[in-house]
Design a protein around this motif. Structure first.
Motif, PDB file in Angstrom:
ATOM      1  N   THR A   1     -64.262  -6.135 -29.138  1.00 46.45           N
ATOM      2  CA  THR A   1     -65.617  -6.259 -28.596  1.00 46.45           C
ATOM      3  C   THR A   1     -66.482  -5.215 -29.293  1.00 46.45           C
ATOM      4  O   THR A   1     -65.953  -4.255 -29.865  1.00 46.45           O
ATOM      5  CB  THR A   1     -65.644  -6.037 -27.070  1.00 46.45           C
ATOM      6  OG1 THR A   1     -65.130  -4.737 -26.780  1.00 46.45           O
ATOM      7  CG2 THR A   1     -64.823  -7.090 -26.338  1.00 46.45           C
TER       8      THR A   1
ATOM      9  N   ALA B   1     -67.730  -1.977 -12.233  1.00 49.48           N
ATOM     10  CA  ALA B   1     -68.160  -2.684 -13.445  1.00 49.48           C
ATOM     11  C   ALA B   1     -69.194  -3.754 -13.112  1.00 49.48           C
ATOM     12  O   ALA B   1     -70.137  -3.989 -13.885  1.00 49.48           O
ATOM     13  CB  ALA B   1     -66.960  -3.308 -14.140  1.00 49.48           C
ATOM     14  N   GLU B   2     -69.034  -4.410 -11.967  1.00 50.90           N
ATOM     15  CA  GLU B   2     -70.006  -5.412 -11.525  1.00 50.90           C
ATOM     16  C   GLU B   2     -71.379  -4.778 -11.346  1.00 50.90           C
ATOM     17  O   GLU B   2     -72.392  -5.315 -11.819  1.00 50.90           O
ATOM     18  CB  GLU B   2     -69.550  -6.031 -10.190  1.00 50.90           C
ATOM     19  CG  GLU B   2     -68.482  -7.085 -10.329  1.00 50.90           C
ATOM     20  CD  GLU B   2     -69.049  -8.401 -10.848  1.00 50.90           C
ATOM     21  OE1 GLU B   2     -69.875  -9.019 -10.163  1.00 50.90           O
ATOM     22  OE2 GLU B   2     -68.663  -8.785 -11.971  1.00 50.90           O
TER      23      GLU B   2
ATOM     24  N   LEU C   1     -63.129  -2.715 -18.410  1.00 50.93           N
ATOM     25  CA  LEU C   1     -64.125  -3.735 -18.060  1.00 50.93           C
ATOM     26  C   LEU C   1     -65.458  -3.478 -18.762  1.00 50.93           C
ATOM     27  O   LEU C   1     -66.131  -4.421 -19.195  1.00 50.93           O
ATOM     28  CB  LEU C   1     -64.309  -3.780 -16.544  1.00 50.93           C
ATOM     29  CG  LEU C   1     -63.101  -4.322 -15.770  1.00 50.93           C
ATOM     30  CD1 LEU C   1     -63.245  -4.049 -14.277  1.00 50.93           C
ATOM     31  CD2 LEU C   1     -62.932  -5.823 -16.020  1.00 50.93           C
ATOM     32  N   LEU C   2     -65.829  -2.223 -18.894  1.00 56.20           N
ATOM     33  CA  LEU C   2     -67.077  -1.910 -19.603  1.00 56.20           C
ATOM     34  C   LEU C   2     -66.941  -2.198 -21.098  1.00 56.20           C
ATOM     35  O   LEU C   2     -67.892  -2.645 -21.739  1.00 56.20           O
ATOM     36  CB  LEU C   2     -67.469  -0.444 -19.373  1.00 56.20           C
ATOM     37  CG  LEU C   2     -67.956  -0.104 -17.963  1.00 56.20           C
ATOM     38  CD1 LEU C   2     -68.184   1.396 -17.822  1.00 56.20           C
ATOM     39  CD2 LEU C   2     -69.240  -0.865 -17.632  1.00 56.20           C
TER      40      LEU C   2
ATOM     41  N   ARG D   1     -78.143  -5.035 -17.161  1.00 52.31           N
ATOM     42  CA  ARG D   1     -78.987  -6.225 -17.310  1.00 52.31           C
ATOM     43  C   ARG D   1     -80.436  -5.910 -16.950  1.00 52.31           C
ATOM     44  O   ARG D   1     -81.370  -6.335 -17.629  1.00 52.31           O
ATOM     45  CB  ARG D   1     -78.454  -7.362 -16.443  1.00 52.31           C
ATOM     46  CG  ARG D   1     -77.224  -8.054 -17.038  1.00 52.31           C
ATOM     47  CD  ARG D   1     -76.438  -8.812 -15.983  1.00 52.31           C
ATOM     48  NE  ARG D   1     -77.289  -9.709 -15.201  1.00 52.31           N
ATOM     49  CZ  ARG D   1     -76.964 -10.164 -13.985  1.00 52.31           C
ATOM     50  NH1 ARG D   1     -75.816  -9.802 -13.425  1.00 52.31           N
ATOM     51  NH2 ARG D   1     -77.764 -10.989 -13.356  1.00 52.31           N
TER      52      ARG D   1
ATOM     53  N   SER E   1     -65.300  -4.573 -22.220  1.00 56.26           N
ATOM     54  CA  SER E   1     -65.351  -6.029 -22.293  1.00 56.26           C
ATOM     55  C   SER E   1     -66.766  -6.577 -22.120  1.00 56.26           C
ATOM     56  O   SER E   1     -66.996  -7.767 -22.352  1.00 56.26           O
ATOM     57  CB  SER E   1     -64.454  -6.640 -21.205  1.00 56.26           C
ATOM     58  OG  SER E   1     -63.126  -6.191 -21.342  1.00 56.26           O
ATOM     59  N   ASN E   2     -67.704  -5.712 -21.708  1.00 52.64           N
ATOM     60  CA  ASN E   2     -69.087  -6.143 -21.503  1.00 52.64           C
ATOM     61  C   ASN E   2     -69.814  -6.149 -22.850  1.00 52.64           C
ATOM     62  O   ASN E   2     -70.009  -5.093 -23.454  1.00 52.64           O
ATOM     63  CB  ASN E   2     -69.784  -5.189 -20.531  1.00 52.64           C
ATOM     64  CG  ASN E   2     -71.190  -5.645 -20.152  1.00 52.64           C
ATOM     65  OD1 ASN E   2     -71.866  -6.324 -20.922  1.00 52.64           O
ATOM     66  ND2 ASN E   2     -71.634  -5.253 -18.972  1.00 52.64           N
TER      67      ASN E   2
ATOM     68  N   GLY F   1     -72.851  -3.558 -14.626  1.00 53.21           N
ATOM     69  CA  GLY F   1     -73.354  -4.703 -15.385  1.00 53.21           C
ATOM     70  C   GLY F   1     -74.744  -5.113 -14.936  1.00 53.21           C
ATOM     71  O   GLY F   1     -75.604  -5.459 -15.760  1.00 53.21           O
ATOM     72  N   LYS F   2     -74.982  -5.074 -13.627  1.00 52.64           N
ATOM     73  CA  LYS F   2     -76.310  -5.427 -13.111  1.00 52.64           C
ATOM     74  C   LYS F   2     -77.351  -4.399 -13.526  1.00 52.64           C
ATOM     75  O   LYS F   2     -78.481  -4.758 -13.891  1.00 52.64           O
ATOM     76  CB  LYS F   2     -76.250  -5.553 -11.584  1.00 52.64           C
ATOM     77  CG  LYS F   2     -75.478  -6.771 -11.120  1.00 52.64           C
ATOM     78  CD  LYS F   2     -75.413  -6.880  -9.603  1.00 52.64           C
ATOM     79  CE  LYS F   2     -74.658  -8.144  -9.192  1.00 52.64           C
ATOM     80  NZ  LYS F   2     -74.550  -8.295  -7.742  1.00 52.64           N
TER      81      LYS F   2
ATOM     82  N   TYR G   1     -63.335  -2.971 -10.556  1.00 54.20           N
ATOM     83  CA  TYR G   1     -64.017  -4.259 -10.669  1.00 54.20           C
ATOM     84  C   TYR G   1     -65.423  -4.163 -10.081  1.00 54.20           C
ATOM     85  O   TYR G   1     -66.413  -4.586 -10.710  1.00 54.20           O
ATOM     86  CB  TYR G   1     -63.214  -5.339  -9.941  1.00 54.20           C
ATOM     87  CG  TYR G   1     -63.939  -6.658  -9.816  1.00 54.20           C
ATOM     88  CD1 TYR G   1     -63.906  -7.586 -10.853  1.00 54.20           C
ATOM     89  CD2 TYR G   1     -64.659  -6.973  -8.673  1.00 54.20           C
ATOM     90  CE1 TYR G   1     -64.581  -8.798 -10.743  1.00 54.20           C
ATOM     91  CE2 TYR G   1     -65.341  -8.170  -8.554  1.00 54.20           C
ATOM     92  CZ  TYR G   1     -65.298  -9.084  -9.596  1.00 54.20           C
ATOM     93  OH  TYR G   1     -65.982 -10.278  -9.480  1.00 54.20           O
TER      94      TYR G   1
END
Length: 334
Positions: A50, A238-239, A20-21, A246, A23-24, A242-243, A235
């Protein structure tokens, strides 16, 4: 440029989390570390189209130091999984030592990185990381997080199920405070973005709260001894990562529940302690994230009498869990 590192990357959480990372698109470099198989996982992921460059490391030849060099965000899912009949507390004896050693590597190589702790029991492992950082003189409470996002994800999913519409799962948000095990997990259903029906039976509400608090047991039982919550945890990890990324890159207004040292925001932390009526050092609360980590710790807001009871019930376990983590590092090894 963002370098993310996964410590425990070849495990049940580590592999899907690393995927997942990768994919970021905000991640430009991905470092993977484990005691086995990390280079193979890295090569596998490196074939994905990616931008992130992926490298995997093992303990020999200063692998931990190499993977952590230049790290911006370090996620730690390392450790053994929970098995049937095993509580998060049962994991402590093994996982505490793993987390301590990894924290030592971070403190000496990447002390400014944001550290996201997934390894259970989170209520105790986050204090372990903090105490290791204190021993090395690099502790910054704004940069160490316990990942409690899975509790939020479960709450959103289960509330959507009660509402009878799974399409709502991406929009339902339910604050979850306290900690990350059993009764320390306190969903504030009264603050759900999608309120529960007013006529809902209390037994249904109680069952929902229990399911959010003990959802991990549901997974352990269903896997019949073959593991714990790995995919959903990846999941959630990774959420949250991701925050953090950001916020690191300058995005404003990002708020997420996370288990932090309340000294990260002295004003907000002290206000929260007064709300709780207890001088806890750590608590999971809605936190505003920024380029330096914790910007602001928010309070509980308006909660119901029933939720007040749940919060009070969480405090004794939290205090015990925190003390266990602190003591583990402070007491000399025999």
């Amino acid at each position: 440029m963002v370098k993310a590192v996964v410590l425990g990357a070849a495990g049940g959480i580590g592999q899907p989390l690393s995927l997942l990372l990768k994919s970021n698109p905000a991640v430009t470099e991905l470092g993977l570390y484990d005691i086995v198989n990390a280079p193979g996982v890295a090569v596998d992921l490196s074939h994905i189209a990616t931008p992130a460059k992926v490298q995997g490391y093992l303990p020999p030849d200063d692998g931990l130091k190499k993977v952590l060099t230049g790290a911006d965000v370090v996620v730690i899912p390392a450790g053994i999984p929970r098995k049937p009949g095993m509580t998060r507390d049962d994991l402590f004896k093994i996982n505490a030592g793993i987390v301590r050693d990894l924290a030592t590597g971070i403190a000496t190589t990447a002390p400014k990185a944001f550290v996201l702790v997934i390894s259970n029991p989170v209520n105790s492992t986050v204090p372990i990381v903090a105490e290791v950082f204190k021993k090395h003189g690099v502790f910054d409470p704004k940069r160490i997080f316990g990942v409690t996002t899975l509790d939020v994800v479960r709450a959103s999913t289960f509330v959507s199920e009660v509402l009878g519409d799974l399409s709502l799962t991406t929009s339902v948000t339910v604050p979850v405070v306290g900690g990350h095990s059993g009764v320390t997990i306190v969903p504030l259903l009264s603050q759900s973005s999608h309120p529960l029906p007013s006529g809902l039976q209390q037994s249904t509400v109680d069952d929902l709260i229990n399911r959010i608090q003990f959802g991990g047991d549901e997974v352990v039982k269903a896997k019949d001894g073959a593991g714990s919550a790995t995919l959903s945890m990846a999941y959630a990890g990774a959420e949250f990562a991701g925050k953090v990324i950001r916020a690191l890159k300058g995005e404003k207004g990002i708020v997420a529940p996370t288990y932090v040292n309340l000294a990260a925001d002295k004003v907000g932390g002290e206000a929260l302690k007064k709300e709780l009526g207890k001088d806890l050092e750590y608590f999971s609360a809605p936190v505003e994230l920024g380029p330096n980590g914790v910007e602001k710790i928010n309070g509980l807001g308006k909660i119901t009498p029933a939720e007040t009871v749940l919060v009070k019930a969480a405090l004794p376990d939290l205090a015990t869990n925190i003390e266990k983590g602190v003591t583990f590092v402070q007491v000399p090894k025999l």
